[in-house]
Design an enzyme around this catalytic site. Structure first.
Site, PDB file in Angstrom:
ATOM      1  CD  GLU A   1      -3.136   0.683   2.193  1.00  0.00           C
ATOM      2  OE1 GLU A   1      -3.638   1.637   2.790  1.00  0.00           O
ATOM      3  OE2 GLU A   1      -3.461  -0.503   2.407  1.00  0.00           O
TER       4      GLU A   1
ATOM      5  CG  ASP B   1      -2.104  -1.022   5.442  1.00  0.00           C
ATOM      6  OD1 ASP B   1      -0.940  -1.402   5.229  1.00  0.00           O
ATOM      7  OD2 ASP B   1      -2.381   0.121   5.847  1.00  0.00           O
TER       8      ASP B   1
ATOM      9  CE1 TYR C   1      -2.580  -2.618   9.068  1.00  0.00           C
ATOM     10  CE2 TYR C   1      -4.490  -3.162  10.411  1.00  0.00           C
ATOM     11  CZ  TYR C   1      -3.952  -2.631   9.259  1.00  0.00           C
ATOM     12  OH  TYR C   1      -4.771  -2.109   8.294  1.00  0.00           O
TER      13      TYR C   1
END
Length: 698
Positions: free
Chosen positions: A7, A103, A301
């Site tokens: 991304e 992601d 994350y």
């Protein structure tokens, strides 16, 4: 050869370092058997209405609703070059397979799939799904990749979310802008959020403070007890007077052992709320700092909606806690206590586990030293929360002292700490912030002397009346509105609903920023005391919108349905059918609010009220028109019989016409006879419903 698509370029570089892909090219990295490239956010986006038909350039009620039969997507000028690079790489005959490494979530899935489809690629795709940018996590993820088809439901939910937002945003924004004049941005999640902010301000405005009175009984022994509340000042004064002439005695002592369990680990929303309360950071700032820490391999994350870990992480928790504790300058002398069972629950982990520091974080001293203040604050906050979440509960003994004086009961609460538990870590963290720490509620309960047991006497107490006032609810801060968004509609949701509230952890910050960018909400105050207030425009918009657009409950139900699509429990077609029907119903209703002109005053001078809808009639260069752009009332200055008559309609003519239904015009020129004549012009309507002037002659 495989092509890995991430991304962001920073993530591509991290994966490249793990795979030893070192050769740089224009827009990608090249290795012996691997190519790595990246998107730049949303490379491919839903096309604007005018892409479907040029007529949509103009905002007109007759063109609503806009319901694309076949969705179109565009590549923006700003990202066209990178899309071209990706398209070329994806269709390169040397590339036999693709790895999607965007992601790991709904939006990341959408970003990749739209690029894949727009590029016309049909090559097999595997999905890299990771929660950490550490080398071990990347290698583990590469070994356990699944086929792209395993994530089709996630993609379908993402498509439904984006298309539903487009349908509601494009149609409702045009409809209400046409109805009321200024551009009024309406959104599926944005508008209920604005409604919650407006409701809070209305509650504050409507609040009427009420006085109340208590009697403070000073025993002379550093113990001040308090009576019940009195609504009447005279009642409180009489009690105070009687107490000043009587001794006091302890009649009862209650002891209760209280416990405050360790707080849960952070998901993104909880982190954003605490970062706002402690440091004044906006939700957007917190997300950006957390994303930066993730890409630096310091945090896991960040866009997670879970506050738990999975059982496979349990063996490493004790060592991680010890190393993190040693790496924090304010906690390196503390010994962590670890209860893994408090944070482990596989059933409460969805796409990603809670935010915690990575295994390699404690050893990255040079990286940590180079962090910005915001990044360091966030890192320390997440580390502190992990240590607190694993620790013992905070235990204290609560004492309630009952004192009788003049036949009335006075009480005093005190506490004695039995076990600091998780708060020892928390207080060490707070102490490290010094003067930078925003105000936080703290216990003011004293410690009650042990000798004050039942029968203990105070011979000369002093009583005084204290006045208090009830207080209104506070203005929403980012912390409180994030909580409101997270819990919206929760009481009406099923107990087993996996996602409640409006928006997602990944999108709530952007929603708040859009409300501010569109001038519907403003931030007021300095950073640590900043509140979110709806503007006059924002409050006016909420006042005229129907409940279906304002309702947080309805939007929360939409969010739950999207989650069911992710799980394969609901068909996307059913969801989109309901959204389309909602838009159709919405655009059929063109009634204006009764107080529309007060809420949205016309930009031009009001001449009169529209006979068709009641909105303001104002003057334009060519004629006189209704300010409600969904209404077709318009009279041209030199239209119909007045064409070439050399006596165009004036504002005075229109005012009389609207008030009386007719106006007399003298000295009109006849184009046929070149003579002057007089006529009375009556307001009439043609078969198409449009206004016209019907003349009668004297």
């Amino acid at each position: 050869m495989e092509l890995i698509i991430t991304e962001k370029a920073s993530v591509a570089r991290t994966i490249a370092s793990v795979l030893n892909v070192t050769e740089r090219a224009d827009g990608y990295l090249r290795g012996r058997d691997t190519l790595i490239s990246w998107c730049i956010g949303h490379l491919v986006e839903l096309a604007l209405p005018e892409a479907y038909d040029p007529k949509y350039v103009r905002w007109r009620y007759k063109d609503l609703p806009i319901l694309p039969a076949q969705w179109q997507y565009n590549v923006s000028e700003a990202t066209k070059k990178q899309f071209g690079i990706l398209k070329s790489l994806m269709n390169d005959e040397r590339v036999t397979g693709i790895i999607c490494a965007t992601d790991a979530g709904r939006e990341g899935e959408l970003i990749f799939r739209l690029v894949y489809e727009k590029a016309g690629c049909q090559k097999p795709v595997r999905r890299l799904w990771i929660s950490s940018m550490e080398e071990s996590a990347i290698r583990d993820g590469l070994r356990s990749m699944k086929s792209m088809s395993d994530y089709d439901n996630l993609y379908r939910a993402a498509l439904c979310r984006s298309q539903a937002d487009w349908l509601i945003g494009m149609n409702a924004t045009r409809l209400y802008s046409l109805l009321y004049g200024p551009t009024l941005h309406v959104g599926r999640v944005m508008t209920p959020t604005l409604a919650m902010l407006s409701a809070r301000e209305a509650a504050i405005s409507d609040f009427k403070p009420e006085s109340f009175y208590t009697v403070k009984l000073d025993t002379g022994r550093d113990v001040v007890a308090q009576s019940e509340r009195y609504a009447d000042l005279n009642d409180a004064r009489r009690l105070a007077d009687s107490c000043n002439h009587n001794p006091a005695v302890v009649t009862r002592v209650e002891h209760k052992q209280r416990s405050e369990n360790a707080p849960a680990l952070y998901d993104l929303t909880a982190l954003q709320r605490d970062a706002n309360k402690l440091f004044g950071y906006t939700a957007q700032q917190t997300m950006e700092y957390a994303q930066g820490l993730y890409e630096k391999k310091l945090l896991t994350y960040p866009r997670s909606d879970s506050r738990h870990l999975t059982h496979d992480m349990e063996p490493s928790l004790r060592e991680l806690a010890a190393r993190v504790c040693g790496a924090l300058p304010f906690a390196d002398s503390l010994e962590p206590t670890v209860h893994p069972e408090q944070v482990i629950d596989d059933s409460k982990v969805t796409d990603h586990h809670a935010l915690i520091p990575t295994v390699t974080m404690p050893g990255q001293t040079s990286t940590i030293n180079a962090l910005t203040t915001g990044e360091r604050d966030l890192l320390h906050l997440v580390c502190t929360r992990m240590l607190c979440a694993l620790d013992d509960p905070f235990l204290y003994d609560e004492t309630i002292l009952h004192i009788e004086c003049a036949g009335h009961d006075f009480t005093l609460k005190g506490r004695k700490v039995l076990q600091m538990g998780w708060k020892r870590i928390w207080y060490a963290f707070r102490g490290s912030l010094g003067g930078r720490l925003a105000d936080e509620d703290a216990s003011s309960e004293p410690s009650i002397p042990e000798e004050m047991t039942e029968g203990f006497e105070f011979p000369f107490p002093q009583a005084a009346v204290a006045e208090g006032k009830t207080t209104p609810p506070g203005h929403h801060t980012e912390a409180s509105i994030l909580h409101a968004m997270e819990t919206a509609g929760a009481k009406d949701m099923p107990e087993d609903a996996e996602r409640r509230g409006i928006g997602t952890p990944a999108t709530r910050a952007a929603i708040l920023e859009k409300l501010i960018d569109t001038k519907l909400v403003e931030r007021v105050g300095d950073r640590r005391k900043r509140v979110l207030l709806p503007t006059d425009k924002g409050k006016a918009l909420i006042a005229v919108l129907p409940e279906k657009l304002r309702s947080a409950q309805l939007t929360a139900e939409w969010e739950q349905r999207l989650k069911r699509i992710e799980q394969g429990l609901e068909q996307p077609e059913d969801f989109m059918r309901d959204i389309r029907q909602m838009v159709i119903d919405l655009t059929r209703d063109t009634r204006r609010a009764e107080d529309a002109d007060q809420l949205f005053p016309p930009l031009r001078e009001r001449i009169g009220s529209c006979p068709k809808c009641g909105a303001a009639i104002t003057e334009r260069p060519q004629g006189f028109m209704c300010e409600n752009r969904t209404c077709d009332f318009a009279l041209w200055k030199d239209g119909g019989i007045l064409k070439n008559a050399e006596k165009p309609l004036t504002s005075s003519d229109i005012r009389e016409l609207l008030e009386k239904g007719a106006v007399k015009k003298t000295g009109l020129l006849s184009a046929k006879t070149n003579t002057k004549y007089d006529a009375t012009l009556h307001l009439d309507y043609g078969e198409d419903g449009r206004p016209r002037l019907r003349p009668t002659f004297d």
